[in-house]
Design a protein around this motif. Structure first.
Motif, PDB file in Angstrom:
ATOM      1  N   ALA A  11      -6.439  -3.845   8.875  1.00 59.34           N
ATOM      2  CA  ALA A  11      -6.379  -3.796   7.414  1.00 59.34           C
ATOM      3  C   ALA A  11      -5.124  -3.041   6.988  1.00 59.34           C
ATOM      4  O   ALA A  11      -4.745  -2.054   7.608  1.00 59.34           O
ATOM      5  CB  ALA A  11      -7.618  -3.109   6.865  1.00 59.34           C
ATOM      6  N   CYS A  51     -13.260  -0.879   4.497  1.00 59.38           N
ATOM      7  CA  CYS A  51     -12.698  -1.495   5.709  1.00 59.38           C
ATOM      8  C   CYS A  51     -13.531  -1.146   6.932  1.00 59.38           C
ATOM      9  O   CYS A  51     -13.651  -1.938   7.862  1.00 59.38           O
ATOM     10  CB  CYS A  51     -11.259  -1.047   5.930  1.00 59.38           C
ATOM     11  N   LEU A  57     -12.961  -3.905  13.547  1.00 55.78           N
ATOM     12  CA  LEU A  57     -11.763  -3.350  12.906  1.00 55.78           C
ATOM     13  C   LEU A  57     -11.023  -2.457  13.909  1.00 55.78           C
ATOM     14  O   LEU A  57     -11.605  -1.531  14.470  1.00 55.78           O
ATOM     15  CB  LEU A  57     -12.156  -2.524  11.671  1.00 55.78           C
ATOM     16  N   ILE A  60      -6.289   0.753  10.515  1.00 58.57           N
ATOM     17  CA  ILE A  60      -5.998   0.673   9.078  1.00 58.57           C
ATOM     18  C   ILE A  60      -4.599   1.242   8.871  1.00 58.57           C
ATOM     19  O   ILE A  60      -4.292   2.341   9.346  1.00 58.57           O
ATOM     20  CB  ILE A  60      -7.008   1.474   8.238  1.00 58.57           C
ATOM     21  N   PHE A 117      -6.486  -7.966   6.744  1.00 58.51           N
ATOM     22  CA  PHE A 117      -6.862  -7.722   5.347  1.00 58.51           C
ATOM     23  C   PHE A 117      -5.698  -7.034   4.650  1.00 58.51           C
ATOM     24  O   PHE A 117      -5.023  -6.193   5.243  1.00 58.51           O
ATOM     25  CB  PHE A 117      -8.097  -6.823   5.266  1.00 58.51           C
ATOM     26  N   LEU A 129     -15.893  -7.031   1.912  1.00 56.04           N
ATOM     27  CA  LEU A 129     -14.950  -7.523   2.929  1.00 56.04           C
ATOM     28  C   LEU A 129     -15.599  -8.345   4.048  1.00 56.04           C
ATOM     29  O   LEU A 129     -15.076  -9.406   4.397  1.00 56.04           O
ATOM     30  CB  LEU A 129     -14.127  -6.352   3.491  1.00 56.04           C
TER      31      LEU A 129
END
Length: 385
Positions: A11, A51, A57, A60, A117, A129
């Motif tokens: 992200a 996020c 994930l 970030i 993202f 999301l």
């Protein structure tokens, strides 16, 4: 490679920089806008926490123009708290919303993510999301945009778009149009496949080709340099969304929840209320409660900072509403700090900057007071510098 369970997602949150945020003055004098608290958490923490809910994930990234030192404390502490690596990447010059992404493509692609993202820091919403990612995978395009339906009057302040009601394909996109196009707008939250980098590169190389074709005289070259954006300055809206609309590349995902853009201090107050109302369902532990016996009487959705001390009998002899009171400020007895609560108006809420003292029996209405002032007389509709 194993199935989709191995696919990584990264992200990128655009945090802007000190050149922008001027409408946020009086509050942004002591702290960068992305770290300004909304509902007790730094503004940027709301998208960061959202996020965290994305499956697989990996990283970030915060991208902006602030000096690294502005985020030096925050980034390691939030990485630690959420157990997700957060990194701040500083842009050397403005590259536009898509160019900024492209500028750091090697870092962003480090984990070989299947999806990226892209979020703007100054929007307030419930950030659906994971649902957006699911929809994006079904659509099978290059990118999916979060959209919301707004009133026809307010639509022109944003990017208006038309989508196919059945397939959700983005058919037409126009940024802040002069005439009404649609009451559906771009929320500034996107998910892309890595193909986005090829698309951005395409914009730059088209510009190079056009420049080479023209072979301008030196006078014309000077003239056009001021008019045409630099080759590596690519805007997501005008340069990517508009030309790719209607090409089965971009799709929309509509949120039925709340959405606001945080451009002014007044909006930060409105957005704090929206987030506090959301905490009731997502993080009730963050909200204060009390019935006046052991702790103070609490009415509504309230967040009390750990450093704040509130006496159980606290029903102060002072009134504060539709107002933001800066750190280290004090409000005297029988005084009022108030406004009518029009969040978009310049003086729709009252703001006291850091270390402002309002003395006893003083009324402050619809005013902005810059840091380190003492008010011993009442003021209305004023900006006190």
């Amino acid at each position: 490679m194993m199935g989709s369970s191995e696919e990584k997602v990264v992200a990128v949150i655009m945090v802007g920089g000190p050149t922008k945020g001027t409408r946020f003055r009086a509050l942004s004098l002591n702290i960068p806008k992305p770290l300004f608290p909304l509902a007790g958490q730094p503004m940027v923490q709301h998208p960061i926490s959202a996020c965290k809910r994305i499956p697989n994930l990996a990283q970030i990234y915060l991208v902006g123009f602030y000096e690294e030192r502005e985020f030096a404390m925050y980034v390691p502490s939030i990485s630690n708290e959420l157990r997700v690596p957060v990194r701040y990447l500083r842009e050397d010059k403005p590259h536009g919303s898509a160019g900024g992404l492209y500028n750091f493509r090697h870092l962003i692609m480090e984990d070989n993510p299947s999806h990226i993202f892209l979020l703007n820091c100054d929007v307030c919403c419930s950030f659906p999301l994971p649902e957006m990612l699911e929809a994006h995978k079904r659509y099978g395009g290059m990118g999916t945009i979060l959209v919301i339906k707004v009133s026809a009057e307010s639509a022109s302040q944003f990017g208006e778009l038309v989508a196919d009601p059945v397939t959700n394909e983005l058919l037409h996109y126009t940024e802040k149009p002069e005439t009404f196009v649609s009451d559906h707008i771009n929320c500034g939250v996107y998910v892309f496949t890595p193909d986005i980098f090829t698309a951005i590169q395409g914009v730059s190389s088209q510009r190079k080709d056009r420049a080479n074709l023209r072979r301008l005289s030196s006078f014309e070259a000077l003239q056009s340099a001021t008019r045409n954006p630099p080759l590596d300055f690519v805007r997501l809206d005008q340069d990517i969304l508009t030309p790719f609309a209607g090409k089965k590349q971009l799709y929309t995902y509509e949120t039925m929840d709340f959405w606001e853009q945080i451009k002014t201090p007044g909006m930060s107050l409105k957005c704090s209320a929206l987030y506090l109302a959301q905490f009731r369902f997502t993080s009730p532990n963050l909200l204060a409660s009390g019935d006046g016996t052991k702790n103070a009487t609490i009415i509504g959705d309230v967040y009390i900072h750990p450093s704040a001390k509130v006496h159980p009998s606290a029903k102060e002899n002072a009134v504060v509403f539709h107002a933001i009171v800066g750190w280290k400020s004090s409000i005297g007895k029988w005084s009022r700090v108030q406004a009518e609560g029009n969040y978009n108006a310049k003086l729709g809420i009252t703001i006291l900057g850091e270390a402002v003292d309002v003395e006893d029996e003083v009324v402050v209405t619809n005013s902005i007071v810059l840091p380190n002032k003492t008010l011993n007389v009442s003021v209305q509709d004023e900006i006190l510098l």
